[in-house]
Design a protein around this motif. Structure first.
Motif, PDB file in Angstrom:
ATOM      1  N   SER A  11     -16.777 -49.328   3.676  1.00 22.13           N
ATOM      2  CA  SER A  11     -15.605 -49.886   3.012  1.00 22.13           C
ATOM      3  C   SER A  11     -14.522 -50.166   4.038  1.00 22.13           C
ATOM      4  O   SER A  11     -14.586 -49.710   5.173  1.00 22.13           O
ATOM      5  CB  SER A  11     -15.081 -48.916   1.949  1.00 22.13           C
ATOM      6  N   PHE A  12     -13.546 -50.932   3.613  1.00 21.96           N
ATOM      7  CA  PHE A  12     -12.404 -51.235   4.452  1.00 21.96           C
ATOM      8  C   PHE A  12     -11.250 -50.348   4.008  1.00 21.96           C
ATOM      9  O   PHE A  12     -10.544 -50.668   3.058  1.00 21.96           O
ATOM     10  CB  PHE A  12     -12.018 -52.713   4.322  1.00 21.96           C
ATOM     11  N   ILE A  13     -11.096 -49.231   4.683  1.00 23.77           N
ATOM     12  CA  ILE A  13     -10.014 -48.318   4.354  1.00 23.77           C
ATOM     13  C   ILE A  13      -9.301 -47.931   5.643  1.00 23.77           C
ATOM     14  O   ILE A  13      -9.860 -48.020   6.731  1.00 23.77           O
ATOM     15  CB  ILE A  13     -10.511 -47.044   3.619  1.00 23.77           C
ATOM     16  N   LEU A  14      -8.082 -47.501   5.509  1.00 25.93           N
ATOM     17  CA  LEU A  14      -7.343 -46.938   6.630  1.00 25.93           C
ATOM     18  C   LEU A  14      -7.331 -45.434   6.408  1.00 25.93           C
ATOM     19  O   LEU A  14      -6.563 -44.931   5.617  1.00 25.93           O
ATOM     20  CB  LEU A  14      -5.910 -47.483   6.662  1.00 25.93           C
ATOM     21  N   ASP A  42      -5.675 -54.115   0.897  1.00 26.88           N
ATOM     22  CA  ASP A  42      -5.824 -54.747  -0.415  1.00 26.88           C
ATOM     23  C   ASP A  42      -7.123 -55.525  -0.520  1.00 26.88           C
ATOM     24  O   ASP A  42      -7.761 -55.543  -1.558  1.00 26.88           O
ATOM     25  CB  ASP A  42      -4.664 -55.694  -0.697  1.00 26.88           C
ATOM     26  N   SER A  43      -7.498 -56.194   0.570  1.00 28.70           N
ATOM     27  CA  SER A  43      -8.672 -57.057   0.524  1.00 28.70           C
ATOM     28  C   SER A  43      -9.287 -57.172   1.917  1.00 28.70           C
ATOM     29  O   SER A  43      -8.574 -57.172   2.912  1.00 28.70           O
ATOM     30  CB  SER A  43      -8.267 -58.443   0.022  1.00 28.70           C
ATOM     31  N   ALA A  44     -10.609 -57.286   1.946  1.00 28.04           N
ATOM     32  CA  ALA A  44     -11.300 -57.491   3.211  1.00 28.04           C
ATOM     33  C   ALA A  44     -11.471 -58.979   3.509  1.00 28.04           C
ATOM     34  O   ALA A  44     -11.598 -59.373   4.662  1.00 28.04           O
ATOM     35  CB  ALA A  44     -12.666 -56.804   3.186  1.00 28.04           C
ATOM     36  N   ASP A  45     -11.460 -59.810   2.467  1.00 22.60           N
ATOM     37  CA  ASP A  45     -11.626 -61.244   2.658  1.00 22.60           C
ATOM     38  C   ASP A  45     -10.812 -61.992   1.615  1.00 22.60           C
ATOM     39  O   ASP A  45     -11.238 -62.087   0.459  1.00 22.60           O
ATOM     40  CB  ASP A  45     -13.102 -61.634   2.556  1.00 22.60           C
ATOM     41  N   PRO A  46      -9.621 -62.473   1.943  1.00 22.36           N
ATOM     42  CA  PRO A  46      -9.032 -62.461   3.271  1.00 22.36           C
ATOM     43  C   PRO A  46      -8.461 -61.081   3.597  1.00 22.36           C
ATOM     44  O   PRO A  46      -8.122 -60.306   2.691  1.00 22.36           O
ATOM     45  CB  PRO A  46      -7.902 -63.488   3.172  1.00 22.36           C
ATOM     46  N   ILE A  51       2.299 -52.675   2.283  1.00 25.94           N
ATOM     47  CA  ILE A  51       3.170 -51.617   2.779  1.00 25.94           C
ATOM     48  C   ILE A  51       4.193 -51.313   1.697  1.00 25.94           C
ATOM     49  O   ILE A  51       4.481 -52.166   0.849  1.00 25.94           O
ATOM     50  CB  ILE A  51       3.878 -52.000   4.100  1.00 25.94           C
ATOM     51  N   SER A  52       4.721 -50.123   1.718  1.00 26.92           N
ATOM     52  CA  SER A  52       5.769 -49.740   0.773  1.00 26.92           C
ATOM     53  C   SER A  52       7.005 -49.343   1.560  1.00 26.92           C
ATOM     54  O   SER A  52       6.925 -48.532   2.479  1.00 26.92           O
ATOM     55  CB  SER A  52       5.315 -48.568  -0.094  1.00 26.92           C
ATOM     56  N   ILE A  53       8.135 -49.943   1.189  1.00 26.29           N
ATOM     57  CA  ILE A  53       9.405 -49.662   1.862  1.00 26.29           C
ATOM     58  C   ILE A  53      10.450 -49.329   0.805  1.00 26.29           C
ATOM     59  O   ILE A  53      10.629 -50.069  -0.170  1.00 26.29           O
ATOM     60  CB  ILE A  53       9.891 -50.881   2.672  1.00 26.29           C
TER      61      ILE A  53
END
Length: 64
Positions: A11-14, A42-46, A51-53
């Protein structure tokens, strides 16, 4: 209970969640760097991240 092998799909996770440095600029407010702890993919493609501020942060007005 016998040990069982569990296969996880890629998966694409941080993870672990890194601190991200975001650079921003505004015509009247100048330039600034802000460290972001709340971020994610949010998405791998694209390839898209979020971010939360907090609105009380100086950079919030520059980015919004």
């Amino acid at each position: 209970m016998p040990d069982k092998k569990i296969e996880l799909q890629g998966s694409f996770i941080l993870a672990p969640v890194p601190v991200v440095i975001v650079g921003c600029a505004h015509k009247e407010m100048g330039k600034n760097l802000i460290t972001i702890a709340w971020t994610g993919v949010d998405s791998a493609d694209p390839e898209t991240i979020h971010i939360s501020i907090r609105p009380s942060r100086y950079s919030y007005g520059m980015i919004k």
